[in-house]
Scaffold this active site. Sequence first.
Site, PDB file in Angstrom:
ATOM      1  N   SER A 110       0.799  -1.226   0.000  1.00 22.23           N
ATOM      2  CA  SER A 110       0.000   0.000   0.000  1.00 22.23           C
ATOM      3  C   SER A 110       0.830   1.273   0.000  1.00 22.23           C
ATOM      4  CB  SER A 110      -0.940   0.003   1.221  1.00 22.23           C
ATOM      5  OG  SER A 110      -1.872  -1.043   1.140  1.00 22.23           O
ATOM      6  N   GLU A 330     -10.221   6.992   2.847  1.00 24.65           N
ATOM      7  CA  GLU A 330      -9.763   5.612   2.711  1.00 24.65           C
ATOM      8  C   GLU A 330     -10.605   4.640   3.537  1.00 24.65           C
ATOM      9  OE1 GLU A 330      -5.843   2.764   3.451  1.00 24.65           O
ATOM     10  OE2 GLU A 330      -6.266   4.449   4.782  1.00 24.65           O
TER      11      GLU A 330
END
Length: 535
Positions: A110, A330
């Site tokens: 990520s 997110e």
Amino acid sequence: METLRLATVCVLISAGLTFAAVEEENPEFWRSLARGDLEAALNRKINTNVAKNIMLFLGDGMGVTTITAARILKGQLQSRTGEETVMTMDTFPYVGLAKVYTVDFQIPDSAATATAYLCGVKTNLNVLGLSAAGRNGVCRTQKGNEVTSILKWAKDAGKSVGIVTTTRVQHATPAASYAHSASRKWYSDSDLPPGAKRGGCTDIASQLLNNTDIDVIIGGGRKYMTPKGTRDPEYPSDLGAQGQRSDQRNLIEEWLKMKEGKVARYVWNRTDFDAVDPETTDYLMALFEPGDLRFEVERDPALDPPLTETTEKAIRILQRNPKGFFLLVEGGRIDQGHHASRASMALHEAVALDNAVAKGLELTNEEETLTLVTADHSHALSFNGYPFRGNSILGKSPLYGTDMLPYTTLMYGNGPGHKIADNKRQDIRKVDTKSKDYVQQAAAPLESETHGGEDVAVFARGPMAHLLQGVHEQSYLPHAMAYASCLGRDTRHCPLVTPSHNTARAHAHTHTHTLGPALLTLLSVITVAVLNTLH
């Protein structure tokens, strides 16, 4: 055996027909749906406005399989069969694919992906906000290799900016918007190895204060902001929740002092969060947990607000800026649910993100707001078997394996669910696979399931959203967003006078109204050329 399997499939197909709605047996039902979709496509007008606002909704680990499964779950939570459900992100008119590999690995993490879709360059695994010249964990490779994000570009252009996450705000995705670090793991100064400290590298939490003036910060991560031994206000007896900082700095207090003269609020619980008035608040830092937030299905609504409400609060604060805003939202625990091979957890997180997308669209104007929904990477999740229409997405396939044992519709290629005893898989006939705690079976044994490497979907709507169609490198995304919003070097899309550029350029255009067309064009070309040398 093969004949028996084929016969079983035929029986299942015949039985499955009874699950279809009567209207779906009529060919005109499907033709009508197709005509509606066709008319919508034919009537679609490309929006070439300048994007005043940008909203980027990022589902961490939300690959296409996760999206499909979450769509079905969302419908089934509403007492429908599920497959026909339309998620909010499904309504976006433009869809593309992003390639997620890193410079050094076929399958990414990520940090590297966030650097790509926020900073516009691909980099190495575990590296944040650095080009690929930065090496994982090597402090000396940081200096000179920093790359800035679209969040900073927007802030430099006078826009308000914010991050909202369900993880700690120092985690990889939000951190790439403001930090430059050779390791995504350097959350606080206690995480820095001695060599990194000697080399002058700083932790991610401290960079949250020092690098970019972020207007709204919402998520978790309190313990990385306070001195070692500081008791957590919510979990005072939990040693793991205590402050982590060896330098004895209290970054929360420092942040408040930095905002003197402005209305700045720090909150850590829902009561105080709800009391924050977005109409009078300039800055907000809301840290609801010592680390990551709780999974949606385990969240206590009396203590922590849902993602829809944190998204709404952020937008209402940021949209007061007449120059617009950039907001990163997110759904970070989709990824963590998958790593634990707990599909129920992951899918509920994805549904929560889709609900937040709906809230974002409700609060903004599509004519001036570019909205993207995408993922950083996928997971080793498979959607398999021949389940009936409307079968629980968390349930079992009606077909058994050749070992005469059932299997679930969702399984993983690897992970903690690999359990073999006496050369047999676990018998799950009496197991509640719909439980939030159920761990899906996996083909290969790992303590933590891994990411997947296939392309991820990119959904877009609003100004210049058509630029996101097609297959692109993941690092293309911020460049397209910047072009749509007149941020950065490429100004072809911008009006002659725009608040999104520096004051020198704006001043150069304040006296051009008396100039002839030829001279006006020449001045514009020269100004753009000069600007390109400044970025």
